[in-house]
Design a protein around this motif. Sequence first.
Motif, short mmCIF file in Angstrom:
data_model
loop_
_atom_site.label_atom_id
_atom_site.label_comp_id
_atom_site.label_asym_id
_atom_site.label_seq_id
_atom_site.Cartn_x
_atom_site.Cartn_y
_atom_site.Cartn_z
N UNK A 53 1.43 -20.81 -33.85
CA UNK A 53 0.76 -21.89 -32.75
C UNK A 53 0.96 -21.19 -31.47
N UNK A 54 1.99 -20.65 -31.03
CA UNK A 54 2.08 -20.26 -29.74
C UNK A 54 1.41 -18.92 -29.38
N UNK A 55 0.78 -18.43 -30.43
CA UNK A 55 0.10 -17.04 -30.09
C UNK A 55 -1.35 -17.00 -30.72
N UNK A 56 -1.84 -18.19 -30.85
CA UNK A 56 -3.19 -18.07 -31.60
C UNK A 56 -4.23 -17.27 -30.93
N UNK A 57 -3.92 -17.05 -29.26
CA UNK A 57 -4.80 -16.11 -28.67
C UNK A 57 -4.89 -14.98 -29.17
N UNK A 58 -3.97 -14.14 -30.14
CA UNK A 58 -4.45 -12.86 -30.63
C UNK A 58 -5.55 -12.67 -31.37
N UNK A 59 -6.25 -14.00 -31.82
CA UNK A 59 -7.48 -13.94 -32.36
C UNK A 59 -8.88 -13.57 -31.35
N UNK A 60 -8.37 -13.38 -30.03
CA UNK A 60 -9.49 -13.06 -29.16
C UNK A 60 -9.62 -11.62 -28.82
N UNK A 61 -8.86 -10.82 -29.58
CA UNK A 61 -8.86 -9.34 -29.52
C UNK A 61 -8.88 -8.80 -31.09
N UNK A 62 -9.50 -7.52 -31.15
CA UNK A 62 -9.50 -6.86 -32.46
C UNK A 62 -7.95 -6.40 -32.73
N UNK A 63 -7.76 -6.35 -34.09
CA UNK A 63 -6.22 -5.73 -34.13
C UNK A 63 -6.44 -4.17 -33.92
N UNK A 64 -5.24 -3.70 -34.10
CA UNK A 64 -5.06 -2.27 -33.89
C UNK A 64 -5.68 -1.79 -35.10
N UNK A 65 -6.63 -0.68 -35.20
CA UNK A 65 -7.44 -0.38 -36.12
C UNK A 65 -6.70 0.33 -37.27
N UNK A 66 -5.44 0.86 -36.76
CA UNK A 66 -4.46 1.40 -37.91
C UNK A 66 -3.36 0.57 -37.96
#
Length: 370
Positions: A53-66
Amino acid sequence: MSEKNIQQDRPAFHGSDIEQIEQYYKIPAESIIKFGANVNPLGLSATLKKDLAEHLDVITSYPDRDYKELRSAIADYCGVKMEHVVTGNGSTELISLLISERNARHAMVIGPTYSEYERELSLTGGRISEYNLSEEHDFHLDIDDFAKALADDVDFVILCNPNNPTSSAMKKDELRSLLELCNSRDIFVMIDETYVEFAPDVSEITAMPLAATYDNLMILRGVSKFYAAPGLRLGYGVTSNQAFLDTLKKHQNPWSLNSLGAYAGVRMLQDKDFIQKTRSLILSERERILNELNSFRYAKAYPAYANFILVKILRDDLTSFDIFDQAIRHGMMIRDCSSFEGLPGEYIRFCIMLPEDNTRLLHCLAKSLA
């Protein structure tokens, strides 16, 4: 027409068919205790919920491809090398990729087991054989007998360990013997360890320590069952076959696991408090349930290594559907195992839930089986 033939005309429900059950029985889905789903009854970790809930903003970036951070966490968790780890959109994606890339001429599936393996194999056009575990041996694999059953052209073997629906398991020394046998015959082995974390002693039955030695092996796991996160769609595989890993990654869609899944996966595998609570609950309840079932006159419960128990009905006038029907009318959904190929007879399977729910189910089953 016999009673058992009449039962065959009745509907067969799977563990995820909650909507169909709701419609058929006119029971609100939210009121049904899902003993057929095999998911951790503790639900998602409260610590993880807060963290996400405190880190939902991770969806604003692509994940590390590896997926380096996640693969490193998986490697630490499983005691393997990070370069041997691949992640995926649930273990289902990895099963599909593995089967399609192996493109087996003749695959042998150790059953009775999860039907998705054969569905995926059927798409490759190769021959499929089944080696069914024996009820006489409590569904434990006899390596010598299995070796005799292996046709000369078999090049792929699939094993679920602990197995679904039997909850039986092979131990590490037996797995080593199986891998030696298959390696000598140029057979690749897929081991699905979806339920291994529920085992009384995980180190006793996991194939992870063997991955570095045997490059004819790929082990698959996910977070759907133990971590109660089927919707996250996070799976991972481990193999030391670098050529196969390279081929697998080349055919896998980039970013197949989303940013939230990658973030949550690291935290899940490091949540020692949740892991301990889950194992404490499952181990104590499994022992209690088995002890009570073993006192029933008309039921045979088999040794269980997963978070579910297989039970054979020993009354000639009762079918697996009868017991399923009895339980669902009391708001509890178990699994009628009549749809499992290679499981002749009348069997039910149910997973371990919270203690009060388990007690309710045992009282319900006792009415017909004690």
